[in-house]
Design an enzyme around this catalytic site. Sequence first.
Site, PDB file in Angstrom:
ATOM      1  N   GLN A 188       0.848  -1.192   0.000  1.00 49.11           N
ATOM      2  CA  GLN A 188       0.000   0.000   0.000  1.00 49.11           C
ATOM      3  C   GLN A 188       0.885   1.243   0.000  1.00 49.11           C
ATOM      4  O   GLN A 188       1.968   1.250   0.589  1.00 49.11           O
ATOM      5  CB  GLN A 188      -0.942  -0.013   1.205  1.00 49.11           C
ATOM      6  CG  GLN A 188      -0.242   0.043   2.550  1.00 49.11           C
ATOM      7  CD  GLN A 188      -1.215  -0.043   3.726  1.00 49.11           C
ATOM      8  OE1 GLN A 188      -1.601  -1.124   4.144  1.00 49.11           O
ATOM      9  NE2 GLN A 188      -1.610   1.119   4.243  1.00 49.11           N
ATOM     10  N   ASN A 233      -0.250  -9.286   4.949  1.00 48.02           N
ATOM     11  CA  ASN A 233      -0.277  -7.840   5.138  1.00 48.02           C
ATOM     12  C   ASN A 233      -0.083  -7.143   3.786  1.00 48.02           C
ATOM     13  O   ASN A 233       0.171  -7.801   2.768  1.00 48.02           O
ATOM     14  CB  ASN A 233       0.802  -7.431   6.147  1.00 48.02           C
ATOM     15  CG  ASN A 233       0.492  -6.100   6.819  1.00 48.02           C
ATOM     16  OD1 ASN A 233      -0.492  -5.441   6.488  1.00 48.02           O
ATOM     17  ND2 ASN A 233       1.331  -5.704   7.749  1.00 48.02           N
ATOM     18  N   HIS A 237      -5.629  -0.868  11.853  1.00 43.46           N
ATOM     19  CA  HIS A 237      -5.138  -1.448  10.607  1.00 43.46           C
ATOM     20  C   HIS A 237      -6.013  -2.638  10.247  1.00 43.46           C
ATOM     21  O   HIS A 237      -6.709  -3.190  11.095  1.00 43.46           O
ATOM     22  CB  HIS A 237      -3.680  -1.891  10.827  1.00 43.46           C
ATOM     23  CG  HIS A 237      -2.984  -2.390   9.607  1.00 43.46           C
ATOM     24  ND1 HIS A 237      -2.898  -1.659   8.433  1.00 43.46           N
ATOM     25  CD2 HIS A 237      -2.321  -3.556   9.359  1.00 43.46           C
ATOM     26  CE1 HIS A 237      -2.220  -2.361   7.537  1.00 43.46           C
ATOM     27  NE2 HIS A 237      -1.865  -3.512   8.068  1.00 43.46           N
TER      28      HIS A 237
END
Length: 338
Positions: free
Chosen positions: A141, A302, A281
Amino acid sequence: MAFKNVFHCTLLALLLIGLWAFNCNARDLKYDSMHERHGQWMARYGKVYKDNYEKELRYKIFEQNVKFIEAFNSEGNKSYKLGVNQFADLTSEEFQAKNKIKRDVFSKKLGKSTFKYEHVTQVPDALDWRQEGAVTPVKAQACDDCWAFTAVAAIEGITKLTTGTLIDLSEQELIDCDTNGEDHGCREGVMDQAFEFVMENKGIASEATYPYRGVDGICNSNASSQHAASIKGYEDVPANNETALLLAVANQPVAVVVDSKTFQFYKGGVFTGPCGINFDHGFLFVGYGVSDNGIKYWLAKNSWGTTWGEQGYMRIQRDVAAKEGMCSIAMVPSYPIA
Ligand SMILES: *[C@@H]1O[C@H](CO)[C@@H](O)[C@H](O)[C@H]1NC(C)=O
Ligand SMILES: *[C@@H]1O[C@H](CO)[C@@H](O)[C@H](O)[C@H]1NC(C)=O
Ligand SMILES: *[C@@H]1O[C@H](CO)[C@@H](O)[C@H](O)[C@H]1NC(C)=O
């Protein structure tokens, strides 16, 4: 005698000078090697600082972090290791400011109250959805869009399990086009609302059709109308119940929220804390198991690239005493239905 004394003195003086010089060099070497390490680290992660002032400021933070990581790892007796990664020039406050999951929205339950895996009785002892080909490669990201990465990864998983095809789907479409409630692209968002967007939009585009840019943009409605996958709905796993979470993860990858404030330098092993339950998160549970040293874990994918954690993955302790789970992972898990 006098001569010998002089000789001794000279020798001592030379020795002292030598020692002093050696110390000096040693200090310089140490200083230089940490600077060198910072330089190599900058090159590896493509870091550029705007001036020497910022560079020196970042160097000092880097040095502190490296010392912290090395001290932690040398303590031994730890179930996990830390490592120098792309976050090594950030203070923990700066790192913590990066993640934004909307807490107030999550505290309302969005998913339907039914739980389709409620009556499952048999689950394997260990599972890794990567081995079933239901997980795309780890992505990175570029802004506060973990919610989009997590929702997309969950849809990629269920799409593979229902259609047999693994398709890399578009985070950017959610960032640009999903304005549901609290979904604000690169600022923040909520996984359940992203599932709702994909339902309302009647599908989601592939990564190839609507590629990631990592910045907010105007919705490309042409690309957004070219659906590569779709979902029928989504459900929340009953909150604060790791048994229920296991039933869900045993059947498909599951989106979870997590308090990631202490994850900055996680490198490998089973994360056992410390951490809080103020989640900030989101990531995807793609399996579970028991480590070699007997610690039960969840396997999480992740979205911080492959340089973080275990090639981008984390093992985090499972079945802890706290009902919220380790780092709040059991608080609001959810999954799409295809
Ligand atoms: C190592 O950790 C275990 C449990 O985490 C603890 O019981 C033990 O006392 C620790 N040993 C040392 C030497 O710190
Ligand atoms: C829509 O996208 C397709 C392929 O991505 C392209 O060929 C087409 O020209 C686009 N149409 C418009 C109106 O932009
Ligand atoms: C947790 O979930 C399981 C499976 O759905 C259920 O049987 C159990 O009653 C739940 N436990 C609590 C405390 O709600």
